[in-house]
Design a protein around this motif. Sequence first.
Motif, PDB file in Angstrom:
ATOM      1  N   VAL A 226      48.237  33.703  35.226  1.00  0.00           N
ATOM      2  CA  VAL A 226      46.277  33.680  34.253  1.00  0.00           C
ATOM      3  C   VAL A 226      45.882  34.781  35.964  1.00  0.00           C
ATOM      4  CG1 VAL A 226      44.762  32.685  33.521  1.00  0.00           C
ATOM      5  CG2 VAL A 226      47.260  31.984  32.977  1.00  0.00           C
ATOM      6  N   ALA A 227      45.938  33.497  37.039  1.00  0.00           N
ATOM      7  CA  ALA A 227      44.900  34.576  38.154  1.00  0.00           C
ATOM      8  C   ALA A 227      45.591  36.271  38.199  1.00  0.00           C
ATOM      9  CB  ALA A 227      45.497  33.970  39.040  1.00  0.00           C
ATOM     10  N   GLU A 228      46.592  36.175  37.957  1.00  0.00           N
ATOM     11  CA  GLU A 228      47.024  37.586  37.638  1.00  0.00           C
ATOM     12  C   GLU A 228      45.783  38.664  37.028  1.00  0.00           C
ATOM     13  OE1 GLU A 228      50.868  40.426  37.917  1.00  0.00           O
ATOM     14  OE2 GLU A 228      51.191  38.694  38.244  1.00  0.00           O
ATOM     15  N   GLY A 229      45.445  38.109  35.458  1.00  0.00           N
ATOM     16  CA  GLY A 229      45.757  38.512  34.636  1.00  0.00           C
ATOM     17  C   GLY A 229      44.469  38.572  34.739  1.00  0.00           C
ATOM     18  N   LEU A 230      43.483  37.695  35.352  1.00  0.00           N
ATOM     19  CA  LEU A 230      42.154  37.613  35.302  1.00  0.00           C
ATOM     20  C   LEU A 230      41.491  39.052  36.598  1.00  0.00           C
ATOM     21  CD1 LEU A 230      41.445  34.030  35.754  1.00  0.00           C
ATOM     22  CD2 LEU A 230      40.214  35.573  34.133  1.00  0.00           C
ATOM     23  N   THR A 231      42.492  39.137  37.485  1.00  0.00           N
ATOM     24  CA  THR A 231      42.052  40.288  38.724  1.00  0.00           C
ATOM     25  C   THR A 231      42.192  41.266  37.753  1.00  0.00           C
ATOM     26  OG1 THR A 231      43.260  39.040  40.191  1.00  0.00           O
ATOM     27  CG2 THR A 231      42.949  41.111  40.379  1.00  0.00           C
ATOM     28  N   LYS A 232      42.561  41.945  37.095  1.00  0.00           N
ATOM     29  CA  LYS A 232      43.018  43.255  36.256  1.00  0.00           C
ATOM     30  C   LYS A 232      41.892  43.500  35.345  1.00  0.00           C
ATOM     31  CE  LYS A 232      48.164  43.163  36.358  1.00  0.00           C
ATOM     32  NZ  LYS A 232      49.115  43.124  36.231  1.00  0.00           N
ATOM     33  N   MET A 233      41.217  41.784  35.011  1.00  0.00           N
ATOM     34  CA  MET A 233      40.513  41.797  33.929  1.00  0.00           C
ATOM     35  C   MET A 233      38.800  42.621  34.371  1.00  0.00           C
ATOM     36  SD  MET A 233      40.904  41.889  30.527  1.00  0.00           S
ATOM     37  CE  MET A 233      39.476  41.546  29.840  1.00  0.00           C
ATOM     38  N   ARG A 234      38.890  41.812  35.758  1.00  0.00           N
ATOM     39  CA  ARG A 234      37.656  42.571  36.711  1.00  0.00           C
ATOM     40  C   ARG A 234      37.994  44.068  37.046  1.00  0.00           C
ATOM     41  NH1 ARG A 234      32.627  41.216  38.697  1.00  0.00           N
ATOM     42  NH2 ARG A 234      32.336  42.708  40.577  1.00  0.00           N
ATOM     43  N   LYS A 235      39.221  44.569  37.443  1.00  0.00           N
ATOM     44  CA  LYS A 235      39.404  45.676  37.405  1.00  0.00           C
ATOM     45  C   LYS A 235      38.937  46.701  35.674  1.00  0.00           C
ATOM     46  CE  LYS A 235      43.107  49.003  38.422  1.00  0.00           C
ATOM     47  NZ  LYS A 235      44.063  49.314  38.682  1.00  0.00           N
ATOM     48  N   LEU A 236      38.796  46.515  35.160  1.00  0.00           N
ATOM     49  CA  LEU A 236      38.821  46.879  33.799  1.00  0.00           C
ATOM     50  C   LEU A 236      37.583  46.615  33.648  1.00  0.00           C
ATOM     51  CD1 LEU A 236      39.135  48.045  31.183  1.00  0.00           C
ATOM     52  CD2 LEU A 236      39.993  46.140  30.346  1.00  0.00           C
ATOM     53  N   PHE A 237      36.627  45.515  33.616  1.00  0.00           N
ATOM     54  CA  PHE A 237      35.336  45.624  33.703  1.00  0.00           C
ATOM     55  C   PHE A 237      34.274  46.062  34.754  1.00  0.00           C
ATOM     56  CE2 PHE A 237      31.607  42.971  34.451  1.00  0.00           C
ATOM     57  CZ  PHE A 237      30.737  43.782  33.348  1.00  0.00           C
ATOM     58  N   THR A 238      35.005  47.106  35.743  1.00  0.00           N
ATOM     59  CA  THR A 238      34.545  47.116  36.631  1.00  0.00           C
ATOM     60  C   THR A 238      34.670  48.740  36.439  1.00  0.00           C
ATOM     61  OG1 THR A 238      35.694  46.466  38.495  1.00  0.00           O
ATOM     62  CG2 THR A 238      33.387  45.000  38.208  1.00  0.00           C
ATOM     63  N   SER A 239      35.112  49.254  35.763  1.00  0.00           N
ATOM     64  CA  SER A 239      35.730  50.680  35.877  1.00  0.00           C
ATOM     65  C   SER A 239      34.980  51.619  35.461  1.00  0.00           C
ATOM     66  CB  SER A 239      36.647  49.880  35.041  1.00  0.00           C
ATOM     67  OG  SER A 239      36.843  50.154  33.788  1.00  0.00           O
ATOM     68  N   GLY A 240      33.863  51.318  34.376  1.00  0.00           N
ATOM     69  CA  GLY A 240      32.971  52.691  33.820  1.00  0.00           C
ATOM     70  C   GLY A 240      33.314  52.255  32.259  1.00  0.00           C
ATOM     71  N   SER A 241      34.719  51.812  32.056  1.00  0.00           N
ATOM     72  CA  SER A 241      35.235  52.886  30.640  1.00  0.00           C
ATOM     73  C   SER A 241      35.563  51.909  29.504  1.00  0.00           C
ATOM     74  CB  SER A 241      37.248  53.596  31.122  1.00  0.00           C
ATOM     75  OG  SER A 241      37.290  52.077  32.035  1.00  0.00           O
ATOM     76  N   LEU A 242      34.881  50.147  29.602  1.00  0.00           N
ATOM     77  CA  LEU A 242      34.585  49.548  29.260  1.00  0.00           C
ATOM     78  C   LEU A 242      33.309  49.439  28.035  1.00  0.00           C
ATOM     79  CD1 LEU A 242      37.048  46.821  28.071  1.00  0.00           C
ATOM     80  CD2 LEU A 242      34.995  45.893  29.269  1.00  0.00           C
ATOM     81  N   LEU A 243      33.380  49.141  26.732  1.00  0.00           N
ATOM     82  CA  LEU A 243      31.597  49.635  26.408  1.00  0.00           C
ATOM     83  C   LEU A 243      30.909  47.798  26.366  1.00  0.00           C
ATOM     84  CD1 LEU A 243      29.892  50.655  23.912  1.00  0.00           C
ATOM     85  CD2 LEU A 243      31.156  49.909  22.332  1.00  0.00           C
TER      86      LEU A 243
END
Length: 421
Positions: A226-243
Amino acid sequence: MSASSNSNWSRRSLFRAAAGMAAAGTLAACGSNNGRGGGSSSGDHLVQYFHAYGEAGTEQAIKKYAKAYPKADVSTQWITGSDFESKLFATLLTANAPDLFEFHPQIQLVKSGQVADLSDIIDPVKSDFNQADIASHTVDGKIYGVRMIDDPQFFFYRKSMLEKAKVEVPQTLDELIEAAAKLTTGKVKGAFLGNDLHAVINPLIWSSGADTLTADNRPAFNTDGVAEGLTKMRKLFTSGSLLLGAPADYWDPSAINQGLCAIQFCGMWAMPAMQQALGDDLGVFPFPKAADAGKPSVYNGGWSMFVNAKGKNVDAAKEYVKWLWIEQKKYQEDWALSYGFHIPPRSSIAASATKLQSGLPAEGVKLFDQYGHFDNIGWTQAMITATENVFADCVRKNGDPKASLDTAEKTVSAELKKLFG
């Protein structure tokens, strides 16, 4: 079914928030000294509470069913906007409390004596219900609530946009992040997961190989996966490709329908509206595998009917629930399939639901059967809030996932101790 289109809030978290606060606190004080008694079936007027569904025709349908009931006059409070939960739980404290209401399984409602045991009306047909639905409404062998609809939630995508960008359907969270980046163009964002991201918290936990609670009610979400999943979600959130900051939240299909995103997390209820707008340019996939220990997941939302155990017409209300949600299969099928698509919780009705047997709906049912996860009745609002805080800290800000999960686990453990000793 989706919430009313004029509100902008997370259906699940807000509704359960109200249940948690009301049942854990003030509702518990609303005991047998309210001067109204209980269990009389002589009342010939019943009141039921529903939140305003977004799909056209739903209010008329519920009122049509009620009007057809021969044994009592049943009136419906159809509550629009975002104040369903506050109105419901405030009214449950008064002499004007509804006799029955729709909600989600919540152990506090059982422990505070707010909802009636419906085992006697469900037991004869128990084997015809999805057994996961039965389990999610059962406490100490008693069933509290009749499931009306099952609402699987997953990702919808525009096939043409993925083809144009030469993007394959994501099988992992890493691939979803890569896909979202490639699909982001001038006016279109790669993906939309909801404005507050709360809809994907449990799917992330499951897809990371963990769970909310163990079978014996201990915290199960504080894992390396879950910690690993959260790190990936952070990457997606800051990527500029999320509405972010869409006009309507994830439960409304307008983001993908209007071309604001290529991929949207949403519910099966929105399929007809999406198909009307986009035709066959649609596919679905589950929340993808987020960590090595995980596998794809599908959250099953949905709504259930409860009887107010502190009302003055308990027996009459149970009789109506039995008539409509146990005996009237025609109405149950109409409710599940005529106003958006939902999976009927009754196996016999689901088996004959032709609208779900081909095309995109059949794909959704397959994902539901293969990867579905149901509400845990012991997962309370305080626990939900604890994991929402983890997302706020780790995904929206740059907090340390393990530290945030440790904090959440302490909160959840304290709640479990209160509930189960």
